[in-house]
Scaffold this active site. Structure first.
Site, PDB file in Angstrom:
ATOM      1  CB  SER A  77      40.234  45.395  34.668  1.00  0.00           C
ATOM      2  OG  SER A  77      40.371  45.097  33.299  1.00  0.00           O
ATOM      3  CD  GLU A 121      34.362  47.628  34.227  1.00  0.00           C
ATOM      4  OE1 GLU A 121      34.575  48.460  33.323  1.00  0.00           O
ATOM      5  OE2 GLU A 121      35.146  46.694  34.499  1.00  0.00           O
ATOM      6  CG  HIS A 162      38.173  49.494  32.183  1.00  0.00           C
ATOM      7  ND1 HIS A 162      37.267  48.596  32.723  1.00  0.00           N
ATOM      8  CD2 HIS A 162      39.312  48.791  31.954  1.00  0.00           C
ATOM      9  CE1 HIS A 162      37.834  47.406  32.808  1.00  0.00           C
ATOM     10  NE2 HIS A 162      39.073  47.495  32.348  1.00  0.00           N
TER      11      HIS A 162
END
Length: 318
Positions: A117, A215, A289
């Site tokens: 992230s 992602e 995630h």
């Protein structure tokens, strides 16, 4: 201009029982219960888990002031007894400290960083500044319900063995419908799309000869994905890529397009923006995630094979 073919990846030694692991918070603050569970898990592998000085600090939405978060990272990097560094969580703030990293210490004594992230900013900086292989993997702010045994086993293997990592395409992922046939081999770089977009024109390394892993977190719409990919294209950052590996794009319906958006869904946006690059694209990798995240080496050689539906990545440790 250097390409990945001309650069030597720096790898840290694999972890062994008795090694010390430092837990730090480069972005947003974690909860104490999750970190305690993370310490318990690492200890069960025979490792000595210790906390950075500012792990539980809070300054606005970040885990302490910039200088304190950078201090914890650099203290871990400069301590010869610390053999790996694991972030507690993503969120916000890692992008503010990427210019403060003690990469000289890492060149002398490489050690892997684990996280994803917002931690993508640091992964990119470590590659750009000292060619260090790192790990896109779960946080030390551990939740058995979110991560689980499979994630724990994958993280342990990635840190403590030199086995390659193989991910298989999952047809249930929203990006699975986006494929441009072929095989490609190159150094795997990437992570969170928003972070990569933010680093364009600043800290994003040259991607010529690379496989780009992407992602995307839940909470933004199709237009934001389109903007991010268009910005990367217009900046020239995607020129010379050998392939694209697509992980999870959460919050989007896989099958149905939005009638208010001309019937387009996430697969349409990804297909429109990426297949024109003229390189193999493999969608549907169960990484990002979502629940039970795998651990993926970054900065090492990888191969995508759309026929087999696989991404194979060499270990980040030796």
């Amino acid at each position: 201009m250097d390409t990945f073919d001309s650069l030597q990846t720096v790898r840290a030694p694999r972890l062994r029982p008795g090694d010390r692991v430092r837990i730090v918070s480069p972005a947003s603050p974690p909860n104490r219960e999750g970190v305690a569970r993370g310490v318990e898990l690492l200890t069960s592998w025979g490792l000595e888990a210790e906390l950075g000085e500012h792990v539980f600090d809070q300054w606005g939405y970040m885990a302490g002031r910039d200088e304190d978060r950078a201090f914890d990272l650099n203290s871990a990097y400069s301590d010869p007894g610390v053999r790996a560094v694991i972030a507690t969580r993503g969120g916000k703030g890692a992008y503010r400290i990427v210019d403060c990293l003690d990469t000289d210490a890492l060149r002398r004594d490489p050690k892997p960083l684990v996280g994803f992230s917002d931690i993508t900013h640091i992964h990119l900086a470590l590659w750009a500044q000292c060619r260090l292989a790192s790990l896109h993997g779960p946080f030390a702010n551990w939740s058995d319900g979110w991560s689980g045994r499979a994630s724990a086993d994958a993280l342990c293997r990635a840190l403590m063995t030199t086995d390659p990592v193989i991910l298989h395409q999952d047809s249930s992922e929203a990006s699975a419908a986006v494929t441009r046939d072929g095989t490609a081999t190159g150094v795997l770089i990437g992570g969170n799309l928003d972070a990569i977009r933010t680093e364009a024109g600043a800290g994003l390394p040259n991607l010529q000869g690379a496989i780009l892993f992407l992602e995307h977190q839940r909470g933004t719409g199709l237009g934001e994905v389109d903007r991010a990919l268009t910005q990367l294209t217009r900046s020239g950052a995607l020129e010379g890529l050998r392939g694209v590996a697509l992980g999870q794009f959460l919050g989007f319906d896989q099958d149905a397009g939005d009638p208010t958006l001309g019937g387009w869904g996430i697969a349409d946006v990804l297909r429109d923006r990426l297949t024109c690059l003229g390189v193999p694209v493999l969608g549907g990798l169960p990484a990002g995630h979502g629940l039970h995240p795998p651990t993926i080496p970054l900065g090492t050689q990888a191969t995508i094979d759309t026929t087999q539906g696989t991404l194979t990545v060499q270990s980040a440790v030796t």
